[in-house]
Design a protein around this motif. Structure first.
Motif, mmCIF file in Angstrom:
data_model
loop_
_atom_site.group_PDB
_atom_site.id
_atom_site.type_symbol
_atom_site.label_atom_id
_atom_site.label_comp_id
_atom_site.label_asym_id
_atom_site.label_seq_id
_atom_site.Cartn_x
_atom_site.Cartn_y
_atom_site.Cartn_z
ATOM 1 N N GLU A 177 0.810 -1.224 0.000
ATOM 2 C CA GLU A 177 0.000 0.000 0.000
ATOM 3 C C GLU A 177 0.844 1.275 0.000
ATOM 4 O O GLU A 177 0.301 2.374 -0.082
ATOM 5 C CB GLU A 177 -0.934 0.005 1.217
ATOM 6 N N ARG A 178 2.163 1.129 0.082
ATOM 7 C CA ARG A 178 3.004 2.320 0.190
ATOM 8 C C ARG A 178 3.414 2.870 -1.168
ATOM 9 O O ARG A 178 4.605 3.025 -1.456
ATOM 10 C CB ARG A 178 4.261 2.005 1.026
ATOM 11 N N GLY A 179 2.461 3.159 -1.993
ATOM 12 C CA GLY A 179 2.780 3.763 -3.280
ATOM 13 C C GLY A 179 1.512 4.313 -3.891
ATOM 14 O O GLY A 179 0.418 4.011 -3.422
ATOM 15 N N THR A 180 1.646 5.127 -4.927
ATOM 16 C CA THR A 180 0.446 5.658 -5.556
ATOM 17 C C THR A 180 -0.225 4.552 -6.373
ATOM 18 O O THR A 180 0.443 3.662 -6.892
ATOM 19 C CB THR A 180 0.774 6.874 -6.444
ATOM 20 N N ARG A 181 -1.526 4.636 -6.437
ATOM 21 C CA ARG A 181 -2.315 3.537 -7.002
ATOM 22 C C ARG A 181 -1.898 3.177 -8.431
ATOM 23 O O ARG A 181 -1.709 2.018 -8.766
ATOM 24 C CB ARG A 181 -3.805 3.902 -6.974
ATOM 25 N N TYR A 188 0.882 3.918 -10.178
ATOM 26 C CA TYR A 188 2.238 3.395 -10.299
ATOM 27 C C TYR A 188 2.281 1.940 -9.834
ATOM 28 O O TYR A 188 2.944 1.098 -10.445
ATOM 29 C CB TYR A 188 3.214 4.245 -9.473
ATOM 30 N N LYS A 248 -2.160 -2.467 -5.622
ATOM 31 C CA LYS A 248 -2.298 -2.667 -4.177
ATOM 32 C C LYS A 248 -3.717 -3.011 -3.778
ATOM 33 O O LYS A 248 -4.091 -2.882 -2.617
ATOM 34 C CB LYS A 248 -1.840 -1.406 -3.451
#
Lengths: 456, 162, 172
Positions: B98-102, B104, B137
């Motif tokens: 979950e640690r990134g933009t959707r 990407y 994610k």
């Protein structure tokens, strides 16, 4: 000698004259005082309930089941104004004048007494089963009318009337267009994180009139409004084939965009609404493509072995910003709309994603990830002047209000060890970094996209 | 003499520090030891099996799609199993934490699944038997918000399609 | 192709009839020739004050010279107007937004007449921010009056110019 002497005398006299003149001038010089400070508190505004006659009240109640339509419309306006953070709607308890008389001829002294600087009055009536609403905006201190407009519409549109009134008032009092008669499309979410159910939803900018556009049978993500009409584009996992779709919210008809042999995602419309720009992933590489909605011609815009995604056009359509990890990490780039002249613009520490060009053209909003925190920020289109507006555990995907003053985005809270405590909500924040507010939604929500003004 | 005193105090502090560090390390060992190497998940909590001795998934480091030695070993077992069962087709599901933009992360998931696909192909599995899908994610196996949960979610899972 | 249950999203057209637009600015028209000279002069002085706003003592010394109001007289007036002026919060601070208003005052400080010096700018397209700021300045004066003027020397201050500049506040 003689001559010189005379000259001296003369000079002396002249000097005296000049000094005298100077003194004279000084005495009559206009006094100027620089006022460089004032109070920055929101402008006190009185929103008087809109007046209506008995006959209209009865008819409105029959049609809409609303008892006092005038009050309800004024509440819409009041709430909108309050949300901006620029205005302070005064409590109605303090109002000294009856709505009907105030609208006809306000007693400015009374309104001044309760410290109102602007006053909104109005009248609602039913004419041939249509709702006719007129309103006036008054400058209380100047004792003058600033604006007077009337609308006629079907009664069910009464909330929109409130939004349009707010747009007119906002524009007259701030000098820029409003953003109230608008909608937000978003993804409504429910269920545990591992089995999240997502539906497309649309609502008025103030959270009312929610409608679900899909049933939740398949995963849907990243809906975006066409800036010129009632179309949206989004990613759907229909039949487990993640593809960009186009949906007409008037007819409910939807179709896949293009015929790609793999996942298409991250769609957005061009400013003229005639193209969709998106990413296509193939063999582990994502590049940016456009499809012309009229002739269905597909064009490849980037061709690079890195991930190129989240494209967004400049308002004049001549440039595209996007994010790419071609430098090794996710950063923001700008290029011409034909894919030439690619230039990296983000150089700060951390990762940068989801660039979105402001409708004013001068700024790019983005999500930044640095040291385990997510930020929503803005930078100039050359990457300078980075300003981080808000910091949190996780938030992303800013979308601009049509006037380029407010950003809506979504934020998730952290889950604890049991996987609890998780929620996703929409938030809005001013370009200045002030006035952060949660946007009201019934369910959890993500991926907001703001529409253009529905009426002008 | 004063110096001596200072030295002794320092020594005491040092010893105390060492004990504390030791405690901290022991505690960490309890939660993640044997489950993560670097930030790649090496545990077995979430792993399912396609057949006896054939794990269904491989894990990745943050923002990476490089296959670790262990991942390659897993994929070789999958390749062997697929070669032995030629009627089976599979879907490789790529995921990110979950640690990134959707958006990407959708691309990243696709890149991870393709890394696994490429490896299976070099071990003799025909491309026509493998399809790829990225969930980014959207489908975590572990809903937690901590490094261990995230490491379980950065994965490519081989799923039987028929 | 999938069908979706949601149909009519586009709302009914709303008819707009503009009844009357503000007469606000028209009534404040004035003869621009009268004050042409003043405009040029004040421009220079304004530039100077903006540079020195931070250095209080220095600029105050200059003000005494320039304005003909004593320090405490000017402070009293400023403080009064600061309290009355609601700065429009949405304004962009980067634009050149300076509103100069010339006042004609009664001995008790009430306002006989107020003129916006760049009045023509009020009604120009693309100058809506200027108009908004000008209106807020006029409101401040109306809210404040009678202005806190000195008890003596009416001849000195019967004509008074107020320069409203919100940049410092909006930036901060």
């Amino acid at each position: 000698m003689q001559e010189k002497c005379w000259k001296d005398e003369n000079l002396k006299f002249l000097k005296t004259l000049i000094i005298l003149l100077l003194i004279q001038f000084k005495a009559y010089a206009l006094i100027e005082v620089d006022i460089t400070r004032g109070n920055l508190s929101p402008l006190p505004v009185a929103v008087s309930p809109l007046a209506s006659d008995k006959k209209s009240l009865v008819e409105v109640e029959k049609i809409l089941k609303i008892k006092d339509i005038g009050s309800e419309i004024s509440l819409v306006v009041e709430n909108n104004l309050k949300q901006t953070g620029l205005f302070n709607p005064l409590t109605k308890d303090a109002f000294l004048q009856k709505p009907d008389i105030a609208h006809f001829k306000p007693r400015f002294e009374d309104w001044k007494l309760i410290k109102a600087q602007a006053l909104i009055t109005g009248k609602v009536e039913i004419i041939n089963e249509n709702l006719r609403v007129e309103f006036r905006l008054w400058d209380v201190l100047a004792a003058k009318e600033m604006l007077a407009i009337a609308f006629t519409t079907v009664p069910t549109n009464w909330r929109r009337v409130g939004h349009i009134i707010t747009d007119k008032v906002y524009e007259r009092l701030t000098g820029e267009k409003g953003y109230f008669d608008t909608r937000i499309i978003y993804v409504a979410e429910e269920g545990p994180k591992t089995k999240r159910i997502k539906k497309l939803a649309i609502m008025d900018q103030d959270g009312f009139n929610v409608k679900y556009l899909t049933l939740g049978n398949e995963l849907v993500l990243t809906p975006r409004f066409n800036p010129t009409n009632q179309m949206i584009t989004y990613l759907s996992y229909f039949r487990n084939l993640p593809r960009v779709y186009l949906l007409d919210i008037e007819t409910g008809i939807q179709e896949v965009v293009g015929d790609f042999p793999g996942m298409t995602f991250a769609p957005r419309f061009s400013p003229d609404g005639k193209k969709i720009i998106m990413s296509f992933a193939s063999d582990g590489n994502s590049d940016i493509y456009t499809m012309d909605l009229e002739n269905r011609i597909v064009e490849r815009i980037t061709n690079h072995p890195s991930i190129d995604t989240s494209p967004s056009y400049s308002p004049n359509g001549r440039y595209i910003c996007f994010n790419s990890d071609r430098s090794g990490y996710q950063q923001i780039y700008v290029m011409k709309s034909d894919g030439s002249n690619v230039k990296r613009i983000s150089f700060g520490r951390g990762l940068y994603g989801t660039p979105v060009w402001s409708p004013r053209g001068d700024l790019i909003a983005f999500t930044k990830l640095h040291k385990g925190k997510f930020y929503i920020g803005v930078m100039r289109i050359d990457g300078s002047g980075e300003r981080l507006l808000t910091e949190n555990f996780y938030q992303e995907a800013p979308s601009w209000s049509p006037n380029g003053r407010v950003l809506v985005f979504y934020r998730e809270t952290k889950t604890d060890e049991k996987g609890e405590g998780f929620s996703a909500k929409l938030w809005s924040i001013d370009l200045t970094g002030y006035n952060e507010r949660q946007v009201r939604t019934k369910t959890d929500a993500s991926d907001p996209s703001w529409s253009s003004l529905l009426s002008n | 003499m004063t110096l001596n005193k200072i030295l002794r105090n320092t020594f005491l502090v040092l010893v105390a520090g060492l004990i504390l560090t030791a405690c901290a390390t022991t505690k960490k060992v309890e939660t993640t030891a044997g489950q993560m190497q670097g930030d790649v998940y090496t545990g077995t909590d979430t792993v399912e099996y396609l057949a006896s001795g054939v794990p269904d998934r491989v894990f990745f480091a943050t923002n990476e799609s490089i296959l670790t030695t262990r991942s390659r070993e897993t994929l070789r077992k999958q390749a062997t199993w697929l070669r032995e069962n030629s009627e089976i087709t599979v879907v490789l599901e790529g995921h990110a934490d979950e640690r990134g933009t959707r958006e990407y992360n959708l691309a990243l998931g696709e890149r991870r699944a393709n890394a696994a696909k490429d490896y299976l192909m070099t071990y003799g599995v025909s491309a026509s038997r493998i399809s790829v899908i990225s969930y980014g994610k959207e489908r975590p196996v572990d809903s937690g918000s901590n490094p261990l949960s995230w490491s379980k979610n950065r994965r490519s899972v081989t799923v039987k399609a028929n | 192709m999938k069908k979706i249950e949601e149909k009519k999203q586009n709302p009914e057209k709303i008819e707009t009839e503009v009844k009357q637009v503000s007469e606000f600015e028209k009534k404040e028209l004035f003869d621009p020739n009268n004050i042409a000279a003043l405009i040029d002069k004040s421009k220079e002085e304004v530039a100077k004050t903006i540079q020195t706003t931070d250095k209080v003592t220095q600029s105050q010394d200059k003000n005494v010279e320039r304005t003909g109001l004593s320090l405490s007289e000017e402070d009293a007036l400023k403080a009064q107007i600061f309290g009355c002026w609601s700065i429009p919060l949405g304004l962009p601070y980067k634009e050149n937004l300076l509103v100069r208003i010339k006042l004609k005052l009664k001995p008790d400080g009430s306002v006989i007449k107020s003129e916006i010096l760049d009045h023509a700018r009020m009604n120009k397209p693309g100058q809506s921010f200027y108009k908004v700021l000008a209106e807020s300045a006029l409101r401040a004066i109306r809210l404040c009056q009678p202005l806190r003027v000195p008890t003596t020397g009416y001849e000195r201050w019967k004509d008074l110019q107020l320069n409203f500049d919100a940049r410092e506040m909006l930036e901060g």
